[in-house]
Design a protein around this motif. Structure first.
Motif, PDB file in Angstrom:
ATOM      1  N   SER B 181       0.642  -1.029   0.091  1.00 62.87           N
ATOM      2  CA  SER B 181      -0.030   0.362  -0.082  1.00 62.87           C
ATOM      3  C   SER B 181       1.094   1.015   0.265  1.00 62.87           C
ATOM      4  O   SER B 181       1.923   1.358   0.402  1.00 62.87           O
ATOM      5  CB  SER B 181      -0.908   0.121   1.019  1.00 62.87           C
ATOM      6  OG  SER B 181      -0.089   0.195   2.423  1.00 62.87           O
ATOM      7  N   GLN B 182       0.233   2.341  -0.858  1.00 62.66           N
ATOM      8  CA  GLN B 182       0.902   3.716  -0.616  1.00 62.66           C
ATOM      9  C   GLN B 182       0.021   4.501  -0.116  1.00 62.66           C
ATOM     10  O   GLN B 182      -1.270   5.048  -0.736  1.00 62.66           O
ATOM     11  CB  GLN B 182       1.430   3.994  -2.006  1.00 62.66           C
ATOM     12  CG  GLN B 182       0.295   4.199  -3.377  1.00 62.66           C
ATOM     13  CD  GLN B 182       1.466   3.819  -4.184  1.00 62.66           C
ATOM     14  OE1 GLN B 182       2.056   3.835  -5.112  1.00 62.66           O
ATOM     15  NE2 GLN B 182       0.817   5.824  -5.129  1.00 62.66           N
ATOM     16  N   ASN B 183      -0.126   4.807   0.989  1.00 67.71           N
ATOM     17  CA  ASN B 183      -0.743   6.251   1.461  1.00 67.71           C
ATOM     18  C   ASN B 183      -0.446   7.025   1.897  1.00 67.71           C
ATOM     19  O   ASN B 183       0.600   7.787   2.144  1.00 67.71           O
ATOM     20  CB  ASN B 183      -1.268   5.282   3.051  1.00 67.71           C
ATOM     21  CG  ASN B 183      -2.622   4.819   3.278  1.00 67.71           C
ATOM     22  OD1 ASN B 183      -3.453   5.794   3.014  1.00 67.71           O
ATOM     23  ND2 ASN B 183      -3.075   3.634   2.609  1.00 67.71           N
ATOM     24  N   TYR B 184      -0.979   7.826   1.241  1.00 67.02           N
ATOM     25  CA  TYR B 184      -0.830   9.753   1.672  1.00 67.02           C
ATOM     26  C   TYR B 184      -0.846  10.279   2.741  1.00 67.02           C
ATOM     27  O   TYR B 184      -2.876   9.491   2.587  1.00 67.02           O
ATOM     28  CB  TYR B 184      -0.806  11.068   0.036  1.00 67.02           C
ATOM     29  CG  TYR B 184       0.405  10.115  -0.693  1.00 67.02           C
ATOM     30  CD1 TYR B 184       1.804  11.215  -1.678  1.00 67.02           C
ATOM     31  CD2 TYR B 184       0.348   8.945  -2.143  1.00 67.02           C
ATOM     32  CE1 TYR B 184       2.830  10.690  -2.210  1.00 67.02           C
ATOM     33  CE2 TYR B 184       1.212   8.977  -2.907  1.00 67.02           C
ATOM     34  CZ  TYR B 184       2.233   9.452  -2.659  1.00 67.02           C
ATOM     35  OH  TYR B 184       3.213   9.343  -4.001  1.00 67.02           O
ATOM     36  N   ILE B 185      -0.525  11.095   2.994  1.00 64.29           N
ATOM     37  CA  ILE B 185      -0.705  12.019   4.078  1.00 64.29           C
ATOM     38  C   ILE B 185      -2.027  12.471   4.126  1.00 64.29           C
ATOM     39  O   ILE B 185      -1.455  13.241   2.328  1.00 64.29           O
ATOM     40  CB  ILE B 185      -0.496  12.110   5.785  1.00 64.29           C
ATOM     41  CG1 ILE B 185       0.806  12.447   5.333  1.00 64.29           C
ATOM     42  CG2 ILE B 185      -0.182  10.947   5.600  1.00 64.29           C
ATOM     43  CD1 ILE B 185       1.249  13.724   6.766  1.00 64.29           C
ATOM     44  N   ALA B 186      -2.943  14.352   5.156  1.00 66.50           N
ATOM     45  CA  ALA B 186      -3.248  14.645   4.120  1.00 66.50           C
ATOM     46  C   ALA B 186      -2.487  15.845   4.165  1.00 66.50           C
ATOM     47  O   ALA B 186      -2.910  17.026   3.879  1.00 66.50           O
ATOM     48  CB  ALA B 186      -4.196  15.055   5.624  1.00 66.50           C
ATOM     49  N   SER B 282       4.950  16.114  -0.943  1.00 68.66           N
ATOM     50  CA  SER B 282       3.867  15.112  -0.608  1.00 68.66           C
ATOM     51  C   SER B 282       3.975  14.838   0.157  1.00 68.66           C
ATOM     52  O   SER B 282       5.373  14.155   0.671  1.00 68.66           O
ATOM     53  CB  SER B 282       2.599  14.599  -1.135  1.00 68.66           C
ATOM     54  OG  SER B 282       3.846  13.990  -2.097  1.00 68.66           O
TER      55      SER B 282
END
Ligand SMILES: Cc1cc2nc3c(=O)[nH]c(=O)nc-3n(C[C@H](O)[C@H](O)[C@H](O)COP(=O)(O)OP(=O)(O)OC[C@H]3O[C@@H](n4cnc5c(N)ncnc54)[C@H](O)[C@@H]3O)c2cc1C
Ligand SMILES: Cc1cc2nc3c(=O)[nH]c(=O)nc-3n(C[C@H](O)[C@H](O)[C@H](O)COP(=O)(O)OP(=O)(O)OC[C@H]3O[C@@H](n4cnc5c(N)ncnc54)[C@H](O)[C@@H]3O)c2cc1C
Lengths: 450, 450
Positions: B181-186, B282
């Protein structure tokens, strides 16, 4: 002329080509495989699938329902096979309601035919998308016959290239702030073809989906048109009392079926010989966001591949086409607007589809053999008979309605809490036996109404 | 001769080259960028980083600690800057304990030097890995100067190519049952260089990490060797009272700093002019498993990229090298055994590193301005002073020890519950004021011991 590119001529791509052609687009479809209508190849993954209301709705919208009807074998409910070969039937919905077993290759071929007939659609086979250029709305294709690479430009591109979408891997995944996950579950599957009887007749009731629920794993069977059944064993890969890694020899397999699925083994004593005919395959959930970028959109499994336990992956993919079609009209083909609303509306439903699918594995492999669950289903059906407007079971909302998945899931949860509470407070079994169940239901729903 | 390939000469790759060379391998390193020791380019991402115990341990193991020491500026604690420019100091650990601000380019260059000196190591710059061949233990490289593509074969390959690892995307991600998974934070970040005074002196205390905690966002500053500070603003991209999308003009930026970071603005009145010097970037978490496949292993950010809020990404990457080095000895360079244990041991720690990093954003941007949190820290430090063997704060376990991250996180949770309970039952502030805090601590820890 308005131009659209579709990557992938699977279940979403071939249907979306029809929608797009009907809207007056010059459509170019690129498909990695050879034409399944000509070649003797499998259309991939499962051999047949369950088609239900959402699929029909999307087909109907572009007049394809009739082209597909004669392929479809209705299944009115589940038939459970226990360890002692005892059968239990459980209807899916109201009298006459069914989900339909259709051949993957068959429905795909019909939709390709329809696409080619419906307007200016060209399908290029053996063309694999290998790269995308968002800025110029281009895709790069490798012609697998000539080994040449070409580029193709259009107004808008739809990635219908499935769970392992090349557009997503080579395009979306490199876009800053694109969230993505690929999650394999611990279980895999292997298909087994249960042949027809010598006279061509079916060995099992063809109008039901057959399940051999065994707690941690299960076998299922769906009828094919030719009298055979495609059966699928879903089971953990490893580390379980029963798992694929334990079935290494002909004898292991034979003994396993004999012991665990005795009625199946009796029908197909050579199951161990057929074991290697189909590969052992894995199952993954793909979750991502956003679903659109510049003039590109992900549709179907490319956006929301799921595990097959609700029989909704294809249906959801077709619903994507339906929704995209509605939005295309609503926003007058302003694709920026269309894509914005498409992803905002569909993403929660893609997530819910996945949650529902994961949960339904437990239902199918385990709960359908549980007396409490069966009683609850029976109770739910009776409530629906008496208050059809007020009560639709979760299964019915998912399979027999077009209520968005997220809404269905939410409502389903609330209903489940409600039903469980009533069942705790009343002896439902006794109520059925002494014929006072309707009384109970009326008393509850009339009280509710107040 | 034993051969090893390393993809990426960043912080993990350059250090691992030293380990591998010392073990007698002929090492070939491929790095996408030009040689940072020659070219005037940034080493990427942040300009400086906090180096702590795990990093030192890994450097020490191969005698590199001394090569790095003179680059390192000790930071003994945090200095918080509030809206009224009031400063609060909070020590990180015991008297004399510090984490260290080091230049990314500097430490990377030193490790490259060491790699080249330590044995048979060749670093090829401008060579981008574009494909992998697991079966033949080969990598494909694009020479960015000549545009030629070459293949390179060796006994074993280490992917140290960072968060966006090409080996992971082009190799691992296509392996069946690879979870990813690649999950960008806000939130994103932007760096700002606060220059030295005209006489070359520092504008802020160089021996602390400076934080301007503002609840939902924060500014931080770490000293550079030349008298400047690299400052980083972490803030949501959009949809907040304060978010990057609101800072569109020179005036917006100027007013924002003037209002929210008045003391910073006073030191750097032209901050708005410098705003675009660095890009808005990001932040993502990358999670995957397995970390090894055939003769390939992922190390560092390629395996477990995290958000930078615990200052542990580089430290964890170096710890990967240390652990891999230990296992290489333990299993006598039987790479199958080494890789198996490596991923089993390190994966839970990679996950914990990420959980800790996410949580620490809240600590840094918000809690460090909270009196309860500061009192708790003071109480913890006092407990540690009195019972150093029995009590190590979570921060100390992470930054000043080599206790595995997963273990530290678990212990930290238990301790936190324990401390919160004591704080609920006692007036700790009063205890500090009337000098009875030690009494309380003794009574608890002596009772505990029984
Ligand atoms: C075992 C199993 C059972 C299932 N049962 C059901 C069921 O009962 N009911 C149901 O609704 N759903 C079911 N599904 C889900 C269903 O198969 C999918 O949701 C559906 O196929 C998705 O359609 P799609 O067009 O998005 O992807 P696909 O049907 O996978 O089509 C993708 C197409 O893109 C092509 N392609 C791929 N890569 C490229 C490339 N690089 N360039 C060009 N073309 C490319 C492929 O060859 C393929 O033709 C099941 C799935 C599995 C695995
Ligand atoms: C803003 C920010 C602040 C941070 N602060 C800290 C801190 O204070 N303390 C801390 O411990 N950590 C910190 N980190 C984390 C730290 O930067 C990383 O954990 C660390 O750089 C990981 O090292 P690596 O070698 O795995 O990856 P990298 O250092 O990113 O190195 C990867 C290398 O591979 C090369 N490469 C990439 N692709 C290819 C390819 N296809 N072929 C060949 N080469 C390739 C790259 O050019 C690069 O040289 C911070 C990170 C960020 C973003």
């Amino acid at each position: 002329m308005k131009t659209g590119t579709i990557v992938g001529a699977g279940l979403a791509g071939s249907l979306w080509a029809v929608y797009l052609a009907k809207a007056g687009y010059k459509v170019t479809v690129f498909e990695r495989r050879p034409d399944i209508r000509k070649a003797e190849i499998s259309a991939g993954k499962s051999i047949n699938l369950a088609l239900s209301e959402r699929g029909w709705t999307a087909l109907r919208e572009v007049g394809l329902d009739r082209m597909v009807e004669d392929l479809a074998i209705p299944m009115y409910g589940r038939i459970m096979h226990d360890e002692k070969a005892k059968l239990t039937f459980q209807p899916y919905g109201e009298e006459g309601q069914a989900i339909f077993s259709v051949s993957r290759g068959g429905i795909n071929a019909r939709m390709m035919d329809a696409a080619e007939q419906s307007g200016d659609v060209t399908i290029h086979y053996n063309h694999q998308c290998v790269d995308v250029d968002f800025e110029n709305t281009k895709v790069t294709l490798l012609n697998k016959e000539t080994n040449e690479t070409i580029e193709h430009q259009s107004d808008v591109v739809f990635a219908c290239d499935g769970a392992f979408s090349a557009v997503r891997y080579n395009g979306f995944q490199k876009v800053d702030r694109f969230n993505f996950s690929q999650n394999y579950i611990a279980d895999g599957y292997r298909e087994i073809l249960l042949p027809a009887n010598e006279d061509g007749s079916y060995k099992l009731d063809k109008n039901a989906l057959h399940i051999w629920p065994r707690g941690e794993f299960m076998l299922i069977a769906l009828a094919n048109e030719d009298g055979s059944f495609t059966c699928t064993l879903f089971m953990p890969f490893e580390n379980h009392e029963y798992s694929f890694d334990k079935l290494n020899s002909r004898d292991d397999v034979d003994q396993f079926f004999r012991e665990v699925f005795p009625d199946f083994h009796a029908m197909m004593p050579d199951v161990a010989d057929q074991w290697e005919t189909h590969p052992l395959s894995s199952l993954a959930l793909m979750r991502c966001y956003p679903w659109t970028h510049e003039n590109f959109a992900l549709l179907g499994d490319a956006a929301h591949a799921t595990v097959p336990f609700y029989g909704q992956g294809m249906n959801a993919s077709m619903e994507d086409c339906y929704v995209m079609g509605q939005l295309m009209k609503k926003h007058n083909e302003n694709w920026t607007e269309v894509f914005k609303e498409y992803q905002e509306v569909r993403k929660p439903n893609g997530d819910a589809l996945q949650d529902l699918s994961v949960h339904n594995y437990k239902v199918m492999r385990d709960l359908v053999a549980d007396p409490h669950f069966l009683l609850k289903k029976k109770f739910e059906h009776r409530i629906h008979d008496l208050y059809p407007e007020k009560y639709l079971s979760l299964y019915s909302m998912v399979s027999f309605s077009n209520i968005p998945y997220a809404e269905a899931m939410q409502k389903g949860k609330e209903q489940d809490d409600f039903i469980e509470k009533i069942m705790r407070e009343n002896d439902i079994e006794a109520r059925f036996e002494n014929d006072t169940i309707d009384e109970l239901i009326h008393s509850i729903f009339q009280a509710e109404a107040v």
